[in-house]
Scaffold this motif. Sequence first.
Motif, short mmCIF file in Angstrom:
data_model
loop_
_atom_site.label_atom_id
_atom_site.label_comp_id
_atom_site.label_asym_id
_atom_site.label_seq_id
_atom_site.Cartn_x
_atom_site.Cartn_y
_atom_site.Cartn_z
N PRO A 179 8.79 2.15 6.70
CA PRO A 179 7.62 2.03 5.83
C PRO A 179 6.94 0.66 5.94
N ASN A 180 7.65 -0.33 6.46
CA ASN A 180 7.09 -1.67 6.59
C ASN A 180 6.20 -1.80 7.83
N CYS A 181 6.73 -1.47 9.00
CA CYS A 181 5.98 -1.68 10.23
C CYS A 181 5.39 -0.39 10.81
N GLY A 182 5.99 0.74 10.51
CA GLY A 182 5.51 2.01 11.04
C GLY A 182 5.92 2.29 12.47
N SER A 183 6.67 1.40 13.08
CA SER A 183 7.06 1.57 14.48
C SER A 183 8.51 2.00 14.64
N GLY A 184 9.40 1.37 13.90
CA GLY A 184 10.82 1.63 14.04
C GLY A 184 11.23 2.94 13.40
N PRO A 185 12.23 3.61 13.96
CA PRO A 185 12.71 4.86 13.35
C PRO A 185 13.44 4.60 12.04
N LEU A 186 13.19 5.43 11.05
CA LEU A 186 13.80 5.29 9.74
C LEU A 186 15.20 5.89 9.71
N LEU A 187 15.39 6.97 10.44
CA LEU A 187 16.66 7.69 10.42
C LEU A 187 17.37 7.53 11.75
N LEU A 211 10.65 14.64 3.91
CA LEU A 211 10.60 14.32 2.49
C LEU A 211 11.54 13.17 2.14
N LYS A 212 12.66 13.06 2.85
CA LYS A 212 13.53 11.91 2.64
C LYS A 212 12.81 10.63 3.04
N GLY A 213 12.14 10.64 4.18
CA GLY A 213 11.36 9.48 4.60
C GLY A 213 10.27 9.15 3.60
N LEU A 214 9.63 10.17 3.05
CA LEU A 214 8.59 9.97 2.05
C LEU A 214 9.13 9.30 0.80
N ILE A 215 10.28 9.73 0.33
CA ILE A 215 10.88 9.15 -0.87
C ILE A 215 11.31 7.71 -0.63
N VAL A 216 11.90 7.45 0.53
CA VAL A 216 12.29 6.07 0.86
C VAL A 216 11.05 5.19 0.94
N ALA A 217 9.97 5.69 1.51
CA ALA A 217 8.73 4.92 1.61
C ALA A 217 8.14 4.63 0.24
N ILE A 218 8.22 5.57 -0.68
CA ILE A 218 7.73 5.33 -2.05
C ILE A 218 8.58 4.25 -2.70
N GLU A 225 0.83 -1.20 0.00
CA GLU A 225 0.00 0.00 0.00
C GLU A 225 0.87 1.26 0.00
N MET A 226 0.62 2.13 -0.95
CA MET A 226 1.42 3.34 -1.12
C MET A 226 1.10 4.38 -0.04
N LYS A 227 -0.18 4.66 0.19
CA LYS A 227 -0.55 5.75 1.09
C LYS A 227 -0.07 5.50 2.53
N PRO A 228 -0.31 4.31 3.12
CA PRO A 228 0.21 4.10 4.48
C PRO A 228 1.73 4.17 4.54
N ALA A 229 2.39 3.67 3.51
CA ALA A 229 3.86 3.73 3.48
C ALA A 229 4.33 5.17 3.43
N MET A 230 3.68 6.00 2.62
CA MET A 230 4.07 7.40 2.52
C MET A 230 3.83 8.15 3.83
N LEU A 231 2.73 7.85 4.50
CA LEU A 231 2.46 8.49 5.79
C LEU A 231 3.50 8.07 6.84
N ARG A 232 3.88 6.79 6.82
CA ARG A 232 4.92 6.32 7.74
C ARG A 232 6.25 6.99 7.43
N GLY A 233 6.57 7.10 6.15
CA GLY A 233 7.81 7.77 5.76
C GLY A 233 7.81 9.23 6.17
N TRP A 234 6.69 9.92 6.00
CA TRP A 234 6.58 11.32 6.40
C TRP A 234 6.83 11.47 7.90
N ARG A 235 6.37 10.49 8.67
CA ARG A 235 6.59 10.52 10.12
C ARG A 235 7.98 10.01 10.50
N ARG A 236 8.81 9.70 9.52
CA ARG A 236 10.17 9.20 9.69
C ARG A 236 10.19 7.86 10.40
N ARG A 237 9.24 7.02 10.03
CA ARG A 237 9.12 5.68 10.58
C ARG A 237 9.35 4.66 9.47
#
Length: 129
Positions: free
Chosen positions: A25-33, A108-115, A11-23
């Motif tokens: 994109p797979n689980c939404g819990s762990g920090p991306l950065l 935006l970096k999180g968003l791009i990685v999530a995409i 799913e693109m939208k949940p992944a993008m929202l997770r990336g925007w929150r810097r989480r």
Amino acid sequence: MTQDTAQINREMKPAMLRGWRRRCPNCGSGPLLRGYLKLRESCPVCGEALHHARADDGPAYLTILVVGHIMAPLIHVAFTTYRPDPLVLATIFSVGCVALSLYLLPRLKGLIVAIQWAKRMHGFGERNT
């Protein structure tokens, strides 16, 4: 939906929202950065490999685009309406541009990685075991 279809569709939208929150994109819990812009090697919660993401200059270009489209009209309105001293205008809007850029860049970096994760680009297509 078969098992193969479930593995193909992300799913693109949940992944993008997770990336925007810097989480993650797979689980939404762990920090991306792990820093301001440094990606983690993998998610500490779900183990999703993140090291192969290639955001490159995309977040910087998007940040410039968004900040420019927000601040330019505001500068025009402030100048034509209030006629402040040019030094005051430049100081206020310089601080505003820097603050907005610093806010948007990691998101935006999180968003791009999530995409990239959702589209299975740059190594996100391999199954993580």
